[in-house]
Design a protein around this motif. Structure first.
Motif, PDB file in Angstrom:
ATOM      1  N   VAL A 168     -45.220  17.837 -28.199  1.00  0.00           N
ATOM      2  CA  VAL A 168     -44.212  18.320 -29.149  1.00  0.00           C
ATOM      3  C   VAL A 168     -44.910  18.829 -30.407  1.00  0.00           C
ATOM      4  O   VAL A 168     -45.714  18.126 -31.025  1.00  0.00           O
ATOM      5  N   SER A 169     -44.581  20.060 -30.786  1.00  0.00           N
ATOM      6  CA  SER A 169     -45.176  20.685 -31.958  1.00  0.00           C
ATOM      7  C   SER A 169     -44.765  19.940 -33.233  1.00  0.00           C
ATOM      8  O   SER A 169     -43.600  19.613 -33.419  1.00  0.00           O
ATOM      9  N   GLY A 170     -45.746  19.686 -34.104  1.00  0.00           N
ATOM     10  CA  GLY A 170     -45.485  19.026 -35.378  1.00  0.00           C
ATOM     11  C   GLY A 170     -45.545  17.508 -35.326  1.00  0.00           C
ATOM     12  O   GLY A 170     -45.447  16.850 -36.359  1.00  0.00           O
ATOM     13  N   TRP A 171     -45.710  16.942 -34.129  1.00  0.00           N
ATOM     14  CA  TRP A 171     -45.732  15.482 -33.984  1.00  0.00           C
ATOM     15  C   TRP A 171     -46.890  14.926 -34.793  1.00  0.00           C
ATOM     16  O   TRP A 171     -48.024  15.367 -34.677  1.00  0.00           O
ATOM     17  N   ALA A 172     -46.607  13.927 -35.652  1.00  0.00           N
ATOM     18  CA  ALA A 172     -47.639  13.328 -36.500  1.00  0.00           C
ATOM     19  C   ALA A 172     -47.585  11.805 -36.449  1.00  0.00           C
ATOM     20  O   ALA A 172     -47.948  11.137 -37.401  1.00  0.00           O
ATOM     21  N   GLY A 173     -47.129  11.278 -35.330  1.00  0.00           N
ATOM     22  CA  GLY A 173     -46.940   9.833 -35.170  1.00  0.00           C
ATOM     23  C   GLY A 173     -48.225   9.092 -34.914  1.00  0.00           C
ATOM     24  O   GLY A 173     -49.302   9.634 -35.100  1.00  0.00           O
ATOM     25  N   PRO A 174     -48.132   7.881 -34.455  1.00  0.00           N
ATOM     26  CA  PRO A 174     -46.921   7.260 -33.937  1.00  0.00           C
ATOM     27  C   PRO A 174     -45.952   6.852 -35.044  1.00  0.00           C
ATOM     28  O   PRO A 174     -46.351   6.543 -36.156  1.00  0.00           O
ATOM     29  N   TYR A 175     -44.663   6.870 -34.691  1.00  0.00           N
ATOM     30  CA  TYR A 175     -43.596   6.584 -35.629  1.00  0.00           C
ATOM     31  C   TYR A 175     -43.015   5.183 -35.442  1.00  0.00           C
ATOM     32  O   TYR A 175     -42.359   4.670 -36.330  1.00  0.00           O
ATOM     33  N   GLY A 176     -43.197   4.631 -34.288  1.00  0.00           N
ATOM     34  CA  GLY A 176     -42.611   3.343 -33.962  1.00  0.00           C
ATOM     35  C   GLY A 176     -42.475   3.242 -32.459  1.00  0.00           C
ATOM     36  O   GLY A 176     -43.175   3.932 -31.712  1.00  0.00           O
ATOM     37  N   VAL A 177     -41.551   2.424 -32.018  1.00  0.00           N
ATOM     38  CA  VAL A 177     -41.309   2.234 -30.587  1.00  0.00           C
ATOM     39  C   VAL A 177     -39.837   2.495 -30.304  1.00  0.00           C
ATOM     40  O   VAL A 177     -38.967   2.001 -31.014  1.00  0.00           O
ATOM     41  N   MET A 178     -39.582   3.253 -29.253  1.00  0.00           N
ATOM     42  CA  MET A 178     -38.217   3.585 -28.868  1.00  0.00           C
ATOM     43  C   MET A 178     -37.807   2.831 -27.605  1.00  0.00           C
ATOM     44  O   MET A 178     -36.646   2.502 -27.427  1.00  0.00           O
ATOM     45  N   TYR A 179     -38.751   2.537 -26.741  1.00  0.00           N
ATOM     46  CA  TYR A 179     -38.418   1.971 -25.434  1.00  0.00           C
ATOM     47  C   TYR A 179     -38.412   0.445 -25.472  1.00  0.00           C
ATOM     48  O   TYR A 179     -39.044  -0.177 -26.323  1.00  0.00           O
ATOM     49  N   GLY A 180     -37.698  -0.157 -24.560  1.00  0.00           N
ATOM     50  CA  GLY A 180     -37.750  -1.593 -24.331  1.00  0.00           C
ATOM     51  C   GLY A 180     -37.165  -2.469 -25.420  1.00  0.00           C
ATOM     52  O   GLY A 180     -37.415  -3.668 -25.449  1.00  0.00           O
ATOM     53  N   LYS A 181     -36.387  -1.914 -26.324  1.00  0.00           N
ATOM     54  CA  LYS A 181     -35.815  -2.719 -27.392  1.00  0.00           C
ATOM     55  C   LYS A 181     -34.629  -3.525 -26.863  1.00  0.00           C
ATOM     56  O   LYS A 181     -33.821  -3.034 -26.088  1.00  0.00           O
ATOM     57  N   VAL A 182     -34.545  -4.778 -27.310  1.00  0.00           N
ATOM     58  CA  VAL A 182     -33.469  -5.683 -26.898  1.00  0.00           C
ATOM     59  C   VAL A 182     -32.925  -6.349 -28.152  1.00  0.00           C
ATOM     60  O   VAL A 182     -33.688  -6.895 -28.948  1.00  0.00           O
ATOM     61  N   HIS A 183     -31.600  -6.293 -28.336  1.00  0.00           N
ATOM     62  CA  HIS A 183     -31.013  -6.983 -29.484  1.00  0.00           C
ATOM     63  C   HIS A 183     -30.872  -8.479 -29.173  1.00  0.00           C
ATOM     64  O   HIS A 183     -31.009  -8.895 -28.021  1.00  0.00           O
ATOM     65  N   PRO A 184     -30.630  -9.315 -30.180  1.00  0.00           N
ATOM     66  CA  PRO A 184     -30.623 -10.772 -29.982  1.00  0.00           C
ATOM     67  C   PRO A 184     -29.616 -11.308 -28.962  1.00  0.00           C
ATOM     68  O   PRO A 184     -29.754 -12.433 -28.503  1.00  0.00           O
ATOM     69  N   TRP A 185     -28.629 -10.516 -28.572  1.00  0.00           N
ATOM     70  CA  TRP A 185     -27.639 -10.982 -27.593  1.00  0.00           C
ATOM     71  C   TRP A 185     -27.989 -10.530 -26.185  1.00  0.00           C
ATOM     72  O   TRP A 185     -27.230 -10.744 -25.255  1.00  0.00           O
ATOM     73  N   GLY A 186     -29.165  -9.912 -26.028  1.00  0.00           N
ATOM     74  CA  GLY A 186     -29.694  -9.599 -24.711  1.00  0.00           C
ATOM     75  C   GLY A 186     -29.496  -8.188 -24.217  1.00  0.00           C
ATOM     76  O   GLY A 186     -30.003  -7.820 -23.163  1.00  0.00           O
ATOM     77  N   GLY A 187     -28.753  -7.375 -24.929  1.00  0.00           N
ATOM     78  CA  GLY A 187     -28.523  -5.993 -24.506  1.00  0.00           C
ATOM     79  C   GLY A 187     -29.606  -5.058 -25.014  1.00  0.00           C
ATOM     80  O   GLY A 187     -30.311  -5.345 -25.976  1.00  0.00           O
ATOM     81  N   ALA A 188     -29.717  -3.924 -24.334  1.00  0.00           N
ATOM     82  CA  ALA A 188     -30.678  -2.903 -24.751  1.00  0.00           C
ATOM     83  C   ALA A 188     -30.177  -2.222 -26.017  1.00  0.00           C
ATOM     84  O   ALA A 188     -28.976  -2.155 -26.266  1.00  0.00           O
ATOM     85  N   PHE A 189     -31.107  -1.721 -26.809  1.00  0.00           N
ATOM     86  CA  PHE A 189     -30.682  -0.840 -27.895  1.00  0.00           C
ATOM     87  C   PHE A 189     -31.734   0.200 -28.171  1.00  0.00           C
ATOM     88  O   PHE A 189     -32.921  -0.008 -27.962  1.00  0.00           O
ATOM     89  N   GLY A 190     -31.242   1.363 -28.584  1.00  0.00           N
ATOM     90  CA  GLY A 190     -32.131   2.467 -28.876  1.00  0.00           C
ATOM     91  C   GLY A 190     -31.331   3.700 -29.212  1.00  0.00           C
ATOM     92  O   GLY A 190     -30.101   3.698 -29.135  1.00  0.00           O
ATOM     93  N   PRO A 191     -32.005   4.780 -29.561  1.00  0.00           N
ATOM     94  CA  PRO A 191     -31.302   6.010 -29.923  1.00  0.00           C
ATOM     95  C   PRO A 191     -30.831   6.775 -28.689  1.00  0.00           C
ATOM     96  O   PRO A 191     -31.440   6.706 -27.627  1.00  0.00           O
ATOM     97  N   THR A 192     -29.730   7.486 -28.849  1.00  0.00           N
ATOM     98  CA  THR A 192     -29.208   8.349 -27.799  1.00  0.00           C
ATOM     99  C   THR A 192     -28.343   9.429 -28.434  1.00  0.00           C
ATOM    100  O   THR A 192     -27.877   9.277 -29.560  1.00  0.00           O
ATOM    101  N   ASP A 193     -28.131  10.507 -27.715  1.00  0.00           N
ATOM    102  CA  ASP A 193     -27.233  11.558 -28.219  1.00  0.00           C
ATOM    103  C   ASP A 193     -26.063  11.773 -27.266  1.00  0.00           C
ATOM    104  O   ASP A 193     -25.486  12.831 -27.201  1.00  0.00           O
ATOM    105  N   ASP A 194     -25.675  10.724 -26.563  1.00  0.00           N
ATOM    106  CA  ASP A 194     -24.623  10.829 -25.551  1.00  0.00           C
ATOM    107  C   ASP A 194     -23.219  10.578 -26.077  1.00  0.00           C
ATOM    108  O   ASP A 194     -22.274  10.578 -25.299  1.00  0.00           O
ATOM    109  N   TYR A 195     -23.027  10.314 -27.359  1.00  0.00           N
ATOM    110  CA  TYR A 195     -21.714   9.933 -27.863  1.00  0.00           C
ATOM    111  C   TYR A 195     -21.272  10.810 -29.020  1.00  0.00           C
ATOM    112  O   TYR A 195     -22.073  11.227 -29.839  1.00  0.00           O
TER     113      TYR A 195
END
Length: 185
Positions: A85-112
């Motif tokens: 990806v042009s302009g990428w200057a990361g790493p910025y953080g982690v997007m994959y494998g995130k789990v909130h304290p109640w056990g569900g996945a969380f992360g960014p999406t553009d589906d809603y």
């Protein structure tokens, strides 16, 4: 001669002491549970803010929202790897494998679509556990917790603003125990 008879506790006295100990234990456990819930909420709010900052910085540098191909992993996480990806200057953080304290996945999406203006880029606090697919519901977030997260991050109303939850205005109106938080910069 004086008799040395000692009297022990009666059954009633012992039962009263046991009841008082049980009552105190119940009060302490309730306080610990409430403190634990507050800590879980605080952790979730911090992680949502951090993820939003990472996504925003990625967007500033590249001009696009990060997309992670399914299944998202360390190898194809756009916040961790340039992926050409042009302009990428990361790493910025982690997007994959995130789990909130109640056990569900969380992360960014553009589906809603949060506000009726087309698909929005959101943080999804999902009710499905990571890798389980839709309908798992193993990570449902209690409604009182969703309200508190909304109060901290938005307007405290699960049906309005940039954070929507419990089937209100996303997911066909039937999804319970998850939240979408629109990223606004």
């Amino acid at each position: 001669m004086k008799s040395n008879t000692s009297r022990g506790f009666t059954l009633t006295e012992l039962l009263i002491v046991i009841a008082i100990i049980g009552l105190l234990a119940g009060i302490i456990l309730a306080a610990i549970s409430k403190a634990r819930e507050k800590a879980q909420i605080a952790k979730t709010v911090i992680e949502v803010k951090e993820l939003s900052k990472s996504v925003y910085q990625y967007y500033v540098d590249t001009g696009i929202n990060p997309q992670c191909a399914f299944p998202c992993s360390a190898i194809n996480d756009p916040l961790m790897n340039s992926l050409g990806v042009s302009g990428w200057a990361g790493p910025y953080g982690v997007m994959y494998g995130k789990v909130h304290p109640w056990g569900g996945a969380f992360g960014p999406t553009d589906d809603y679509d949060i506000d009726g203006g087309g698909n929005d880029y959101v943080v999804d606090l999902n009710d499905d556990r990571p890798g389980m697919g839709g309908g798992d519901n193993g990570g449902r977030i209690p409604t009182n917790v969703l309200l508190e997260i909304d109060r901290i991050l938005d307007d405290g109303d699960l049906s309005t603003g940039n954070a929507r939850a419990n089937g209100l205005d996303f997911g066909g109106g039937t999804v319970l125990g998850e939240m979408m938080i629109k990223m606004t910069w």
